[in-house]
Scaffold this active site. Structure first.
Site, PDB file in Angstrom:
ATOM      1  N   HIS A  74      -2.606 -10.009  12.124  1.00  0.00           N
ATOM      2  CA  HIS A  74      -2.098  -8.750  11.588  1.00  0.00           C
ATOM      3  C   HIS A  74      -1.739  -7.847  12.765  1.00  0.00           C
ATOM      4  O   HIS A  74      -2.527  -7.685  13.698  1.00  0.00           O
ATOM      5  CB  HIS A  74      -3.150  -8.073  10.711  1.00  0.00           C
ATOM      6  CG  HIS A  74      -2.822  -6.650  10.381  1.00  0.00           C
ATOM      7  ND1 HIS A  74      -1.648  -6.300   9.762  1.00  0.00           N
ATOM      8  CD2 HIS A  74      -3.491  -5.489  10.609  1.00  0.00           C
ATOM      9  CE1 HIS A  74      -1.612  -4.986   9.612  1.00  0.00           C
ATOM     10  NE2 HIS A  74      -2.722  -4.470  10.124  1.00  0.00           N
ATOM     11  N   GLU A 102       0.842  -1.190   0.000  1.00  0.00           N
ATOM     12  CA  GLU A 102       0.000   0.000   0.000  1.00  0.00           C
ATOM     13  C   GLU A 102       0.880   1.244   0.000  1.00  0.00           C
ATOM     14  O   GLU A 102       0.461   2.313   0.425  1.00  0.00           O
ATOM     15  CB  GLU A 102      -0.987   0.006   1.156  1.00  0.00           C
ATOM     16  CG  GLU A 102      -0.436  -0.190   2.537  1.00  0.00           C
ATOM     17  CD  GLU A 102      -1.539  -0.205   3.590  1.00  0.00           C
ATOM     18  OE1 GLU A 102      -2.128   0.851   3.850  1.00  0.00           O
ATOM     19  OE2 GLU A 102      -1.815  -1.293   4.137  1.00  0.00           O
ATOM     20  N   CYS A 132      -3.606  -3.891   4.316  1.00  0.00           N
ATOM     21  CA  CYS A 132      -2.642  -4.861   4.853  1.00  0.00           C
ATOM     22  C   CYS A 132      -2.988  -6.314   4.544  1.00  0.00           C
ATOM     23  O   CYS A 132      -2.114  -7.176   4.636  1.00  0.00           O
ATOM     24  CB  CYS A 132      -2.513  -4.662   6.365  1.00  0.00           C
ATOM     25  SG  CYS A 132      -2.021  -2.991   6.831  1.00  0.00           S
TER      26      CYS A 132
END
Length: 448
Positions: free
Chosen positions: A244, A83, A120
């Site tokens: 995450h 990203e 993500c």
């Protein structure tokens, strides 16, 4: 059916570091424990001035290929998840392939290349794409190179500034993998959200409180969806649960919610009831949603202090956070750092054959928003692959930035600024950023 999964992993961290409690906190006039105990972070990694998402990804990929004895003909797919991309058309994978072609005989002319974007979670989605490509029989015996690479920068003064980081994780997805086999079953939780986004801008716009709520909600939905196809997840069946990890403090919340979910209607809940004094609240037992949520909040406060939960967290979640604590947020690479941290913990504990066949429960998340849950089964080559990582050497050799130097580095990696700053380290046997070409493309060379 032949197993498909992750055959090799390599990690490349930025060559610079910022000490959060001793360098960042004093300049901010804040208590160092806000970072070390609150966020769960100690150090952030940053790319040097000649590093970026391409060099970090290419350097990780080269070490992986060299160690596995691969050449370009062995790779049929290169997928990059990021990203932090700097081009709205040309994918980062083509830049990385171009770098690698400088040092290998042959080329990636017949490899499929792409760039994955969903905040993500894109790194996990790229692994899913590689898995499906192999399962469909389109790989012709070749493997897929999946690279998650990001420079996670926030605008100066933003509350997220302390969670910054930069690095890349390269993974080889293959048949008969050495490290983990991916499960066929997956679970998803996805909704249109505006918790974190970058609308034509480099630095993110973040609603911090909302982002935590969305993260937890989508993770819960993904876990429920996963159990709908794979069956209930039990506490004893999962050895590690890498999530995450934008910062470890967020995973503390996710771990507590996950534990409450997987112990509901199980013998563990009965044991907890004896310790806490009550079972988990059920919404049907309350007259209003507000009353139910208040009861849940009180139960969670008690659950957090229960010995059973604290032991489970210490064994299953805490070991996944080791790398994140000393590098910060790597966006698409974060959950893959968590997996690597878990496997490193298993190796440090001396586990070997008894670890083969054990399960990892992977919880990926991307703002915007989507979570994915799947499981992975440890394979018999895991230990040799994990012990081959050189991440400890990389961490030990990072240049320690002063706050003033950090400000300079932040400006260097701000695409809207043009600053001239000398490199802090000397490149050696690696790809480096060298400038811009005739169409404003970024250019790279390999330095011996």
């Amino acid at each position: 059916m032949t197993a498909v999964g992750i055959d090799a992993i390599e990690i490349r961290t930025g060559k610079l570091q910022l000490d959060l409690p001793n360098t960042f906190a004093p300049k901010k006039g804040e208590d160092p424990e806000k970072y070390t105990k609150g966020l769960g972070l100690e150090v952030s990694s940053f790319p040097d001035v000649y590093e970026d998402i391409v060099t970090m990804g290419a350097n990780a990929a080269k070490r992986l290929m060299d160690r596995k004895g691969l050449d370009p003909d062995d790779v049929g797919r290169i997928d990059v998840a990021t990203e932090s991309a700097f081009d709205h058309s040309k994918p980062v994978s083509t830049y990385i392939a171009g770098c690698l072609e400088q040092v290998y005989d042959g080329d990636f002319r017949h490899a499929n290349k792409g760039e994955r974007k969903f905040a993500c979670v894109a790194g996990t989605q790229a692994i899913d794409d590689a898995y499906n490509w192999i399962r469909a029989g389109r790989n012709r015996g070749r493997s897929a190179l999946v690279i998650a690479t990001d420079t996670a920068l926030y605008e100066r003064g933003d509350p997220g500034e302390a969670t910054q980081g930069g690095g890349a994780v390269a993974m080889l997805v293959s048949e008969d993998p050495s490290i983990v086999e991916l499960s066929t079953e997956q679970g998803y939780g996805s909704m249109d959200e505006t918790d974190f986004l970058k609308p034509n801008q480099q630095f993110p716009s973040v609603d911090g409180k909302r982002s935590v709520q969305v993260y937890l909600s989508r993770m819960r939905e993904a876990l429920e969806d996963y159990e709908a196809v794979a069956g209930p997840v039990s506490v004893d069946a999962v050895t590690y649960a890498p999530f995450h990890t934008p910062f470890p403090g967020m995973v503390r919340k996710a771990g507590l919610f996950a534990y409450r979910h997987i112990t509901r209607n199980s013998p563990v809940e009965d044991e907890l009831a004896a310790a806490i004094g009550r079972r988990q609240p059920r919404e049907t037992d309350y007259d209003s949603r507000d009353a139910y949520e208040e009861a849940i909040s009180e139960y969670m406060d008690d659950l957090k202090e229960a010995d059973q939960y604290r032991e489970w967290y210490a064994e299953t979640i805490e070991p996944t956070l080791g790398l994140s604590r000393v590098v910060g947020n790597w966006y698409t690479g974060s959950v893959h750092l968590a997996r690597a941290s878990a496997l490193r913990d298993a190796a440090d504990r001396g586990l070997d054959e008894e670890f083969v066949g054990r399960q990892l429960l992977i919880g990926s998340y991307g703002s915007g928003a989507q979570a994915e849950i799947h499981s992975e089964t440890v394979r018999d080559g895991w230990k040799a692959e994990i012990e081959a990582l050189n991440i400890d050497d990389q961490l030990a050799s990072r240049y320690d930035l002063s706050f003033e130097e950090y400000e300079q580095v932040h400006d260097v990696h701000d695409y809207d600024k043009s600053v001239d700053v000398e490199e802090f380290t000397t490149p050696e046997a690696e790809f480096v950023f060298t400038g811009w070409g005739r169409m404003n493309e970024r250019t790279y060379d390999y330095v011996e």
